[in-house]
Design a protein around this motif. Structure first.
Motif, PDB file in Angstrom:
ATOM      1  N   ILE A 124      84.888  47.545  74.271  1.00 40.78           N
ATOM      2  CA  ILE A 124      86.101  46.988  74.883  1.00 40.78           C
ATOM      3  C   ILE A 124      86.047  47.121  76.395  1.00 40.78           C
ATOM      4  O   ILE A 124      86.441  46.205  77.121  1.00 40.78           O
ATOM      5  N   VAL A 125      85.569  48.260  76.888  1.00 41.92           N
ATOM      6  CA  VAL A 125      85.425  48.475  78.324  1.00 41.92           C
ATOM      7  C   VAL A 125      84.019  48.989  78.589  1.00 41.92           C
ATOM      8  O   VAL A 125      83.332  49.484  77.684  1.00 41.92           O
ATOM      9  N   SER A 126      83.612  48.874  79.845  1.00 41.15           N
ATOM     10  CA  SER A 126      82.285  49.348  80.233  1.00 41.15           C
ATOM     11  C   SER A 126      82.345  50.809  80.649  1.00 41.15           C
ATOM     12  O   SER A 126      83.409  51.340  80.986  1.00 41.15           O
ATOM     13  N   SER A 127      81.198  51.447  80.668  1.00 44.86           N
ATOM     14  CA  SER A 127      81.134  52.862  81.057  1.00 44.86           C
ATOM     15  C   SER A 127      81.487  53.052  82.513  1.00 44.86           C
ATOM     16  O   SER A 127      82.176  54.001  82.885  1.00 44.86           O
ATOM     17  N   ILE A 128      81.021  52.126  83.380  1.00 45.88           N
ATOM     18  CA  ILE A 128      81.297  52.256  84.808  1.00 45.88           C
ATOM     19  C   ILE A 128      82.783  52.124  85.092  1.00 45.88           C
ATOM     20  O   ILE A 128      83.350  52.824  85.930  1.00 45.88           O
ATOM     21  N   LEU A 129      83.472  51.260  84.339  1.00 45.63           N
ATOM     22  CA  LEU A 129      84.912  51.095  84.534  1.00 45.63           C
ATOM     23  C   LEU A 129      85.653  52.363  84.106  1.00 45.63           C
ATOM     24  O   LEU A 129      86.599  52.793  84.763  1.00 45.63           O
ATOM     25  N   LEU A 130      85.197  52.968  83.019  1.00 48.36           N
ATOM     26  CA  LEU A 130      85.819  54.211  82.571  1.00 48.36           C
ATOM     27  C   LEU A 130      85.598  55.326  83.588  1.00 48.36           C
ATOM     28  O   LEU A 130      86.485  56.154  83.822  1.00 48.36           O
ATOM     29  N   ILE A 131      84.435  55.347  84.213  1.00 49.30           N
ATOM     30  CA  ILE A 131      84.153  56.348  85.245  1.00 49.30           C
ATOM     31  C   ILE A 131      85.089  56.159  86.432  1.00 49.30           C
ATOM     32  O   ILE A 131      85.620  57.126  86.995  1.00 49.30           O
ATOM     33  N   VAL A 132      85.317  54.905  86.832  1.00 48.56           N
ATOM     34  CA  VAL A 132      86.210  54.613  87.958  1.00 48.56           C
ATOM     35  C   VAL A 132      87.630  55.094  87.660  1.00 48.56           C
ATOM     36  O   VAL A 132      88.277  55.747  88.487  1.00 48.56           O
ATOM     37  N   VAL A 133      88.121  54.790  86.467  1.00 49.17           N
ATOM     38  CA  VAL A 133      89.482  55.190  86.105  1.00 49.17           C
ATOM     39  C   VAL A 133      89.606  56.714  86.024  1.00 49.17           C
ATOM     40  O   VAL A 133      90.574  57.305  86.535  1.00 49.17           O
ATOM     41  N   SER A 154      73.357  46.430  86.491  1.00 44.95           N
ATOM     42  CA  SER A 154      73.857  47.378  85.509  1.00 44.95           C
ATOM     43  C   SER A 154      75.319  47.104  85.178  1.00 44.95           C
ATOM     44  O   SER A 154      75.725  47.117  84.013  1.00 44.95           O
ATOM     45  N   ILE A 155      76.113  46.832  86.202  1.00 43.26           N
ATOM     46  CA  ILE A 155      77.538  46.568  85.977  1.00 43.26           C
ATOM     47  C   ILE A 155      77.732  45.276  85.199  1.00 43.26           C
ATOM     48  O   ILE A 155      78.499  45.219  84.222  1.00 43.26           O
ATOM     49  N   SER A 156      77.031  44.217  85.603  1.00 40.13           N
ATOM     50  CA  SER A 156      77.199  42.926  84.937  1.00 40.13           C
ATOM     51  C   SER A 156      76.721  42.991  83.485  1.00 40.13           C
ATOM     52  O   SER A 156      77.301  42.354  82.602  1.00 40.13           O
ATOM     53  N   GLY A 157      75.668  43.771  83.236  1.00 42.07           N
ATOM     54  CA  GLY A 157      75.184  43.894  81.860  1.00 42.07           C
ATOM     55  C   GLY A 157      76.211  44.567  80.964  1.00 42.07           C
ATOM     56  O   GLY A 157      76.380  44.206  79.795  1.00 42.07           O
ATOM     57  N   GLN A 158      76.903  45.557  81.510  1.00 40.28           N
ATOM     58  CA  GLN A 158      77.933  46.238  80.721  1.00 40.28           C
ATOM     59  C   GLN A 158      79.181  45.379  80.554  1.00 40.28           C
ATOM     60  O   GLN A 158      79.841  45.416  79.511  1.00 40.28           O
ATOM     61  N   GLU A 159      79.507  44.581  81.565  1.00 39.17           N
ATOM     62  CA  GLU A 159      80.706  43.758  81.499  1.00 39.17           C
ATOM     63  C   GLU A 159      80.554  42.589  80.541  1.00 39.17           C
ATOM     64  O   GLU A 159      81.554  42.074  80.017  1.00 39.17           O
ATOM     65  N   GLN A 160      79.334  42.145  80.305  1.00 41.69           N
ATOM     66  CA  GLN A 160      79.131  40.967  79.455  1.00 41.69           C
ATOM     67  C   GLN A 160      79.576  41.211  78.013  1.00 41.69           C
ATOM     68  O   GLN A 160      80.023  40.293  77.335  1.00 41.69           O
ATOM     69  N   GLY A 161      79.492  42.427  77.542  1.00 41.78           N
ATOM     70  CA  GLY A 161      79.857  42.691  76.165  1.00 41.78           C
ATOM     71  C   GLY A 161      81.342  42.932  75.950  1.00 41.78           C
ATOM     72  O   GLY A 161      81.788  43.101  74.815  1.00 41.78           O
ATOM     73  N   SER A 162      82.152  42.960  77.027  1.00 42.91           N
ATOM     74  CA  SER A 162      83.576  43.240  76.902  1.00 42.91           C
ATOM     75  C   SER A 162      84.355  41.947  76.663  1.00 42.91           C
ATOM     76  O   SER A 162      84.113  40.936  77.319  1.00 42.91           O
ATOM     77  N   PRO A 163      85.299  41.958  75.711  1.00 42.06           N
ATOM     78  CA  PRO A 163      86.096  40.750  75.452  1.00 42.06           C
ATOM     79  C   PRO A 163      87.174  40.512  76.496  1.00 42.06           C
ATOM     80  O   PRO A 163      87.807  39.458  76.497  1.00 42.06           O
ATOM     81  N   VAL A 205      77.267  45.005  96.720  1.00 42.28           N
ATOM     82  CA  VAL A 205      76.752  45.971  95.763  1.00 42.28           C
ATOM     83  C   VAL A 205      75.233  45.880  95.718  1.00 42.28           C
ATOM     84  O   VAL A 205      74.671  44.771  95.699  1.00 42.28           O
ATOM     85  N   PRO A 206      74.517  47.015  95.703  1.00 47.54           N
ATOM     86  CA  PRO A 206      73.056  46.963  95.539  1.00 47.54           C
ATOM     87  C   PRO A 206      72.660  46.208  94.275  1.00 47.54           C
ATOM     88  O   PRO A 206      73.374  46.246  93.267  1.00 47.54           O
ATOM     89  N   THR A 207      71.497  45.543  94.331  1.00 52.11           N
ATOM     90  CA  THR A 207      71.102  44.634  93.248  1.00 52.11           C
ATOM     91  C   THR A 207      70.985  45.352  91.910  1.00 52.11           C
ATOM     92  O   THR A 207      71.492  44.883  90.893  1.00 52.11           O
ATOM     93  N   LEU A 208      70.308  46.490  91.875  1.00 54.92           N
ATOM     94  CA  LEU A 208      70.133  47.205  90.607  1.00 54.92           C
ATOM     95  C   LEU A 208      71.468  47.649  90.024  1.00 54.92           C
ATOM     96  O   LEU A 208      71.700  47.550  88.810  1.00 54.92           O
ATOM     97  N   LEU A 209      72.381  48.114  90.889  1.00 50.81           N
ATOM     98  CA  LEU A 209      73.702  48.530  90.410  1.00 50.81           C
ATOM     99  C   LEU A 209      74.494  47.330  89.915  1.00 50.81           C
ATOM    100  O   LEU A 209      75.210  47.411  88.904  1.00 50.81           O
ATOM    101  N   LEU A 210      74.354  46.208  90.598  1.00 54.98           N
ATOM    102  CA  LEU A 210      75.070  45.002  90.172  1.00 54.98           C
ATOM    103  C   LEU A 210      74.584  44.531  88.819  1.00 54.98           C
ATOM    104  O   LEU A 210      75.381  44.112  87.970  1.00 54.98           O
TER     105      LEU A 210
END
Length: 489
Positions: free
Chosen positions: A394-403, A336-345, A329-334
């Motif tokens: 609960i979920v990240s925006s990128i995960l919702l986009i994927v689904v 962004s994804i990790s920042g969104q995932e950190q707040g999910s339980p 994964v490109p660094t900037l995208l990674l």
């Protein structure tokens, strides 16, 4: 034991030849139908001959019965010296009075009962050892409507109905060829469902027709209610997922497949016609492809194949990259994804699985929503729940986009049976991607290809024309060749 003996005795009496006594034959029918309120019989006088007229009022409309049969039988014959006391006299009388009506002669009670249940009226005459069965009909059925599941923007707006005769007429109107054949079968010990096998004699392979004929003849079930029951019985494939028969509610689709040499199975009471053999590429074709420019049809077919790939592999690739191959994964995208995932339980795998299941539930709920509400309820539910899940962390925006992208791509496949298969296989690939990463996805692809290569539809390889390779067949599989005048050089 006593009940079993009575049943066997009744079955043996039903196959015995009829007697010349009309009252005895009527008594057998009355005993068979019991006190059924729709069984009606009345005495009839034709010249000097006596007999009975029997019909099921729920299968033959009363007014039609009077106009088509009762009036011609009694007109000018009650006061004459006419006699129909033999089979030859009855046949001559039928030719004179009922020449245009579809008829058959029943030699025993079983045949007479089958014709009665098919909507025929029975004419039982003294001195005649057979029963005249005349097709009446007249029972109203659903009118021809626009297709509900396989819609096109341009093209015919007719769909099959639950009436077998109407469906045969819709096909016959499009293929006005005397070589178009319809063979009748009956299936279901209790339901006695009428089934018709359609094929074009100058186009269909005789071996395929014989295979269809053999499987339809060998069906042994208690009840057939819909073409889906027939499909499950005659498919006899080794696949739990992929359909090997194409179900269509469009007469133009059935007609075009018949012209190409395939067979169609029409089941009375079902608005869907089964078409086979059906291979992988047939489930990506739409009737609308033949009503637009070839370039646009090719683009849409390629788009459907691409959508299938995304629908199958996007969730599995996402979770495998996040878990095992983050360096891809490109660094900037990674970041962004990790920042969104950190707040999910929840972990990425659990969140992805839960959201995928939630979207599947919303899709299933959409099929149960009353037509008055339309599709607004599931769409609104998906938007509200998705937005609420992101805002709640609960979920990240990128995960919702994927689904959401996965579910959207799954809807592009024109045939519901095949899209349902994609939904099931997606969960298997998601599990392999979560456990083994990209290697698990490759294992899933290998198993999928092996299974597809070994699969056949009525003797035709499922991956035709790819495996075995037949280049000429590609003109109307992935691509859509333009129509040409056959007389043109």
């Amino acid at each position: 034991m006593n009940v079993s003996w009575k049943v066997k005795k009744q079955e043996s009496s039903m196959t015995m030849p009829l007697q010349k006594d009309a009252s005895h034959t009527l008594q057998q029918l009355c005993e068979l139908f019991g006190n059924s309120s729709d069984f009606h019989s009345s005495p009839i006088q034709i010249g000097v001959s006596h007999g009975f007229l029997c019909a099921l009022t729920t299968m033959a409309e009363a007014q039609t019965l009077v106009e088509k049969l009762l009036e011609p039988l009694t007109a000018g014959s009650a006061a004459s010296a006419l006699s129909v006391g033999t089979l030859q006299q009855l046949e001559q009388f039928r030719q004179e009075k009922l020449g245009l009506l579809i008829f058959a002669y029943a030699k025993n009670v079983q045949e007479a009962t089958d014709q009665l249940l098919n909507g025929d009226a029975l004419l039982i005459m003294d001195g005649v050892e057979q029963v005249l069965c005349v097709r009446i009909g007249g029972i109203p059925s659903r009118s021809i409507e626009a297709p509900k599941n396989q819609k096109v923007i341009r093209g015919t707006q007719e769909s099959f109905t639950e009436s077998l005769d109407t469906n045969i007429s819709l096909i016959r109107r499009r293929i006005r060829n005397p070589l178009l054949r319809f063979e009748s079968f009956t299936a279901g010990e209790e339901t006695k469902t009428c089934i018709s096998l359609a094929y074009l004699a100058n186009a269909a392979d005789e071996s395929i027709v014989n295979e269809f004929r053999s499987r339809l003849t060998k069906m042994r079930v208690k009840a057939i209610y819909d073409s889906a029951n027939v499909e499950e019985i005659i498919s006899q494939n080794r696949s739990w997922f992929f359909p090997t028969l194409l179900s269509s509610e469009r007469p133009d689709t059935a007609a075009s497949e018949l012209v190409e040499g395939k067979c169609a199975v029409i089941v009375d009471g079902s608005p869907f016609v089964l078409i086979g053999p059906a291979v992988y590429g047939n489930f990506f074709q739409s009737a609308g492809d033949y009503y637009v420019m070839p370039v646009l049809a090719v683009f849409m077919r390629l788009l459907r194949h691409a959508s299938l790939i995304l629908s199958l592999f996007l969730p599995a690739l996402y979770i495998s990259v996040i878990y095992y191959h983050s360096e891809m994964v490109p660094t900037l995208l990674l970041y962004s994804i990790s920042g969104q995932e950190q707040g999910s339980p929840f972990t990425t795998g659990v969140a992805l699985l839960v959201m995928t299941l939630l979207f599947e539930l919303l899709r299933e709920a959409g099929t149960r929503v009353p037509s008055v509400l339309g599709q607004a309820v599931p769409i609104a539910g998906a938007i509200v729940l998705g937005q609420a899940a992101v805002e709640a962390g609960i979920v990240s925006s990128i995960l919702l986009i994927v689904v959401a992208a996965t579910e959207l791509c799954g809807l592009v496949v024109p045939h519901y049976d095949f899209s349902s298969t994609v939904r099931l296989i997606r969960f298997g690939l998601l599990f392999l991607g979560a456990v083994l990463g990209v290697y698990g996805i490759f294992i899933g692809i290998a198993l999928l290809v092996i299974h597809l290569v070994s699969l056949q539809s009525f003797g035709v390889p499922y991956l035709t024309p790819v495996a075995p390779m037949r280049p000429r067949a590609h003109q109307d599989m992935v691509f859509r060749a333009p129509l040409k005048n056959e007389d043109a050089p």
